[in-house]
Design a protein around this motif. Structure first.
Motif, PDB file in Angstrom:
ATOM      1  N   TYR A  27      -4.702   5.493  -1.816  1.00 15.55           N
ATOM      2  CA  TYR A  27      -3.520   4.936  -1.166  1.00 15.55           C
ATOM      3  C   TYR A  27      -3.065   5.777   0.019  1.00 15.55           C
ATOM      4  O   TYR A  27      -2.527   5.230   0.989  1.00 15.55           O
ATOM      5  N   MET A  53       0.828  -1.209   0.000  1.00 11.54           N
ATOM      6  CA  MET A  53       0.000   0.000   0.000  1.00 11.54           C
ATOM      7  C   MET A  53       0.867   1.266   0.000  1.00 11.54           C
ATOM      8  O   MET A  53       0.602   2.214  -0.749  1.00 11.54           O
ATOM      9  N   GLN A  87       2.396   1.720  -3.475  1.00  9.79           N
ATOM     10  CA  GLN A  87       1.477   2.343  -4.427  1.00  9.79           C
ATOM     11  C   GLN A  87       1.293   3.831  -4.116  1.00  9.79           C
ATOM     12  O   GLN A  87       1.166   4.661  -5.032  1.00  9.79           O
ATOM     13  N   ASN A  88       1.282   4.149  -2.841  1.00  7.17           N
ATOM     14  CA  ASN A  88       1.226   5.554  -2.420  1.00  7.17           C
ATOM     15  C   ASN A  88       2.397   6.328  -3.031  1.00  7.17           C
ATOM     16  O   ASN A  88       2.213   7.389  -3.654  1.00  7.17           O
TER      17      ASN A  88
END
Length: 214
Positions: free
Chosen positions: A133, A111, A114-115
């Motif tokens: 995200y 996560m 992706q952020n």
């Protein structure tokens, strides 16, 4: 002697944290992912998923030929078992460490990664993706903050491979649009790990391997 194939990413830092804490001798082999070195045939023989980190243990405990491993969580677990360090030996303590190690591998790392991508590197800024995200990273920070409210380290009183796996993904919290002041227990844990001499040695490798532009 451990051969460590490494770059200065959160997953790379996990392994240098362990090696600096444990005192295991190692040789660093930088793999410049910006130049595509992770796709070289020699590296792919060790890490078929073309990702760092990877290791070769030239002296595995079974006395057999050198053993190669990829995937940072698997490497941390292997090194903990090899040395008998940073993982409890009792059943319940071991499971506490493993579940938080897997929490990082399956949740926080993907996560937050992706952020980073949508916030910093994507050529097109997609507000929905960024917000998704950022929000999920905040939720995971909240889970970690609650966990740390009544214990110094993620699995209890002792520093473990679970902390080593999680910490490097909190270091770039500003990239993730997270304020550690919003998570006081997490912030205290972060500062305790940041102050450890082994952590400082591990992160000093950035200047040696991949110094930031001036």
């Amino acid at each position: 002697m451990i051969d460590l194939y490494y770059w200065t990413t959160p997953n790379g830092h996990k392994i240098t944290l362990f090696l600096e804490e444990s005192g295991l001798p190692y040789t660093l082999h930088p793999i410049n992912i910006g130049k595509g070195e992770q796709f070289a045939a020699d590296f792919l023989r060790i890490a078929p998923n073309n990702r760092i980190p990877a290791i070769v243990d030239n002296q595995p405990l079974d006395g057999q030929p050198p053993l190669s491993l990829f995937e940072s969580g698997a490497i941390l677990l292997y090194l903990a078992e090899k040395t008998g360090q940073f993982i409890p030996q009792d059943l319940r303590g071991r499971q506490q460490v493993l579940q938080w190690l897997f929490w990082q591998m399956g949740g926080l790392g993907p996560m937050a990664g992706q952020n980073h991508h949508f916030n910093r590197f994507a050529p097109d800024k997609i507000p929905y993706a960024i917000q998704r995200y950022v929000d999920e990273t905040a939720r995971l920070y909240g889970v970690l903050d609650k966990r740390l409210a009544d214990r110094p380290f993620v699995a209890g009183d002792a520093y473990s491979i679970a902390d080593m796996a999680i910490y490097p993904w909190i270091v770039p919290h500003t990239w993730q649009q997270q304020n550690l002041d919003d998570f006081p227990a997490l912030k205290g844990w972060f500062e305790r790990i940041q102050a450890r001499p082994a952590t400082q040695r591990a992160y000093a490798l950035i200047e040696q391997v991949n110094p930031p532009p001036q």
